[in-house]
Design a protein around this motif. Structure first.
Motif, PDB file in Angstrom:
ATOM      1  N   ASP A 405       0.868  -1.294   0.034  1.00  0.00           N
ATOM      2  CA  ASP A 405       0.052   0.021   0.075  1.00  0.00           C
ATOM      3  C   ASP A 405       0.870   1.405  -0.102  1.00  0.00           C
ATOM      4  N   THR A 406       1.176   1.903  -1.016  1.00  0.00           N
ATOM      5  CA  THR A 406       1.745   3.012  -1.388  1.00  0.00           C
ATOM      6  C   THR A 406       0.947   4.244  -0.695  1.00  0.00           C
ATOM      7  N   ARG A 407      -0.179   4.118  -0.299  1.00  0.00           N
ATOM      8  CA  ARG A 407      -0.960   5.297   0.383  1.00  0.00           C
ATOM      9  C   ARG A 407      -1.135   5.182   1.759  1.00  0.00           C
ATOM     10  N   PRO A 412       3.469   7.049   3.488  1.00  0.00           N
ATOM     11  CA  PRO A 412       3.104   7.152   2.083  1.00  0.00           C
ATOM     12  C   PRO A 412       4.323   7.322   1.082  1.00  0.00           C
ATOM     13  N   LEU A 413       4.143   6.871  -0.156  1.00  0.00           N
ATOM     14  CA  LEU A 413       5.078   6.963  -0.980  1.00  0.00           C
ATOM     15  C   LEU A 413       4.547   7.635  -2.340  1.00  0.00           C
ATOM     16  N   PRO A 414       4.375   8.864  -2.260  1.00  0.00           N
ATOM     17  CA  PRO A 414       3.926   9.551  -3.419  1.00  0.00           C
ATOM     18  C   PRO A 414       4.772  10.012  -4.376  1.00  0.00           C
ATOM     19  N   ASP A 415       4.250   9.874  -5.749  1.00  0.00           N
ATOM     20  CA  ASP A 415       5.154  10.256  -6.697  1.00  0.00           C
ATOM     21  C   ASP A 415       5.089  11.579  -7.521  1.00  0.00           C
ATOM     22  N   LYS A 428      10.461   2.826  -6.404  1.00  0.00           N
ATOM     23  CA  LYS A 428      10.415   3.523  -5.160  1.00  0.00           C
ATOM     24  C   LYS A 428       9.654   2.778  -3.986  1.00  0.00           C
ATOM     25  N   ILE A 429       8.943   1.720  -4.411  1.00  0.00           N
ATOM     26  CA  ILE A 429       8.730   0.699  -3.297  1.00  0.00           C
ATOM     27  C   ILE A 429       9.836  -0.007  -2.911  1.00  0.00           C
ATOM     28  N   LEU A 430      10.424  -0.528  -3.560  1.00  0.00           N
ATOM     29  CA  LEU A 430      11.736  -1.307  -3.157  1.00  0.00           C
ATOM     30  C   LEU A 430      12.854  -0.523  -2.165  1.00  0.00           C
ATOM     31  N   TYR A 431      13.004   0.836  -2.674  1.00  0.00           N
ATOM     32  CA  TYR A 431      13.953   1.443  -2.129  1.00  0.00           C
ATOM     33  C   TYR A 431      13.645   2.042  -0.615  1.00  0.00           C
ATOM     34  N   LEU A 432      11.893   2.505  -0.681  1.00  0.00           N
ATOM     35  CA  LEU A 432      11.370   3.564   0.346  1.00  0.00           C
ATOM     36  C   LEU A 432      10.505   2.541   0.936  1.00  0.00           C
ATOM     37  N   ALA A 433       9.692   1.395   0.821  1.00  0.00           N
ATOM     38  CA  ALA A 433       8.775   0.803   1.730  1.00  0.00           C
ATOM     39  C   ALA A 433       9.181   0.185   2.796  1.00  0.00           C
ATOM     40  N   MET A 435       7.700  -1.851   6.667  1.00  0.00           N
ATOM     41  CA  MET A 435       6.817  -2.898   7.264  1.00  0.00           C
ATOM     42  C   MET A 435       5.401  -2.255   7.190  1.00  0.00           C
ATOM     43  N   GLN A 436       5.335  -0.908   7.288  1.00  0.00           N
ATOM     44  CA  GLN A 436       4.014  -0.312   7.386  1.00  0.00           C
ATOM     45  C   GLN A 436       3.208  -0.507   5.748  1.00  0.00           C
TER      46      GLN A 436
END
Length: 454
Positions: A405-407, A412-415, A428-433, A435-436
């Motif tokens: 869940d990027t939101r 949050p992982l906004p583009d 972005k997911i692989l570098y910044l995600a 457990m949340q």
């Protein structure tokens, strides 16, 4: 009557090595056994009719969510979980002799083992790791407890009772009583784990596990090779991890680690050798010929390997490679961290690290890998190493997935509408995600973890 369940959402995976495939709003059909029976892309003919047929058995992801394959961790020392983050500034011999071996000796107490293993398996599932290749300890009951824990919590676990039978090479307080007992306990372990597996739909597997060549007698290594052949089970050990092990084996046998393991019948199909930093091109050819694989442990290697493994060269040679955390030589139980470190280490190998040397001689040319390559190692590569249908989201594979869940409000992982291509979104997911962002985890079609709240 069999029930087909449907899952709908964006899919990121690498059905070909290092090649990202993105499927927008994929419709995934999963049967009662937890196997994917069909994946329909939004652009495929019949998509709308399939979607209408899904009706009540459909779970659709929300905006900002997506499916990634569950991660496959090829190297975890389960008993070392309490040691994660401890003594990593020390030399390897101090780390082992003063911390690791005394800790692993505590697993003579099955109750202690149960408490640690319950926490570890749950923690790994929460981080999206659905399949794990585990080292346990020399203790039969505690090692069985790890297999039982994987079965109970729904993780696909491959578990090995460790063999350390050489009285000259292991501490008196932590070693097998004899070679004969080590082999007998290993055979009993194989049989009992195979019995446990009968009630574990996701699969639990016994693994023949010499700790590494220096800790075992010739008789012990030969006996383990014979057991691997007799029961056709997985094999794991360390291979050419660091300079000391590489040199020790060379002095003892006049051969490389790879050659010795092959001589004893341990380099074979369904064998995974941890680290492999000193594998030569000739050794790499033996891996390809035998069907054995390498577990690349980039964080751990930064502490104890004495060098950087040439992942790109080995991959080009045809060696099967997956990714491992190597808890607790690697402090992080999170394969996301090891994906990032795999990329960083490869770039350091290419660029070199000694600035007193000329730039054109400082590194090893053409060594870097991308984050998509590393993601592929953590998913497809791990499945191929274990010879199991996992790590890819396609027909015939187990439905092992992470719902990202990027939101997620906590991270949050906004583009901002800028980097919106599928590859950029996955990067972005692989570098910044964290457990949340891992909202759910599924193994073999069963939900085994869910993050509550927003």
């Amino acid at each position: 009557m069999a029930t087909i369940r449907y899952f709908k959402g964006d899919v990121f995976h690498t059905p070909s090595d290092g090649k990202l495939e993105y499927i927008e709003e994929a419709l995934i059909q999963v049967d009662d056994a937890g196997i994917i029976t069909k994946v329909t892309a939004k652009t495929d003919q019949g998509y709308e009719s399939e979607l209408a047929k899904a009706s009540e058995n459909l779970q659709a992801l929300s905006a900002g969510q997506c499916f990634l394959p569950g991660f496959v961790d090829l190297h975890v020392h389960a008993p070392q979980w309490p040691q994660a983050g401890i003594a990593l500034d020390e030399p390897l011999n101090v780390w082992l002799d003063e911390c690791t071996f005394p800790l692993e000796a505590k697993y003579a107490d099955p109750a202690f083992a149960k408490a640690v293993y319950q926490d570890l398996v749950a923690q790994l599932l929460a981080r999206g790791t659905t399949t794990v290749l585990y080292f346990a300890t020399i203790h039969l009951e505690a090692s069985l407890q790890l297999a039982k824990t994987c079965a109970a919590l729904g993780q696909r676990g491959l578990v090995g009772k460790v063999v350390m039978d050489d009285p000259q090479a292991n501490p008196a307080f932590y070693r097998d009583a004899s070679t004969e007992e080590a082999l007998a306990d290993t055979e009993r372990f194989i049989q009992e784990v195979q019995a446990i597996a009968k009630t574990a739909p996701q699969g639990v597997y016994p693994v023949v596990t010499p700790r590494f060549v220096p800790s075992c007698t010739d008789k012990g290594l030969a006996g383990l090779g014979a057991l691997a052949e007799k029961y056709d089970v997985h094999v794991q050990t360390h291979c050419s991890e660091g300079q000391w092990e590489h040199d020790f084996v060379q002095e003892r046998f006049g051969k490389t680690d790879t050659e010795v393991l092959q001589d004893f019948g341990l380099l074979r199909e369904k064998a995974v050798m941890a680290h492999g930093n000193f594998i030569s091109p000739a050794d790499g050819a033996r891996f390809v010929e035998s069907g054995a694989a390498v577990a690349h442990c980039p964080i751990s290697n930064a502490y104890f390997a004495n060098g950087v493994i040439p992942i790109k060269r080995l991959k080009e040679q045809g060696v099967t490679i997956g990714l491992g955390t190597d808890i607790s030589g690697g402090f992080s139980p999170n394969l996301y961290d090891n994906i990032k470190q795999a990329v960083m280490s490869s770039r350091m190998l290419e660029d070199g690290v000694d600035v007193t040397l000329p730039q054109n001689t400082r590194g090893v040319a053409d060594s870097r890998i991308s984050v998509i390559d590393a993601f592929s190692l953590a998913t497809k590569g791990g499945g191929e190493a274990l010879k199991l249908p996992v790590g890819v989201i396609k027909e015939g594979y187990a439905f092992d997935v992470q719902v990202i869940d990027t939101r997620q409000k906590e991270n949050p992982l906004p583009d901002f509408g800028v980097f919106t291509s599928p590859e950029a979104r996955l990067q972005k997911i692989l570098y910044l995600a964290t457990m949340q962002n891992i909202r759910q985890v599924w193994v073999q079609g069963k939900k085994v973890h869910e993050k509550r709240g927003e």
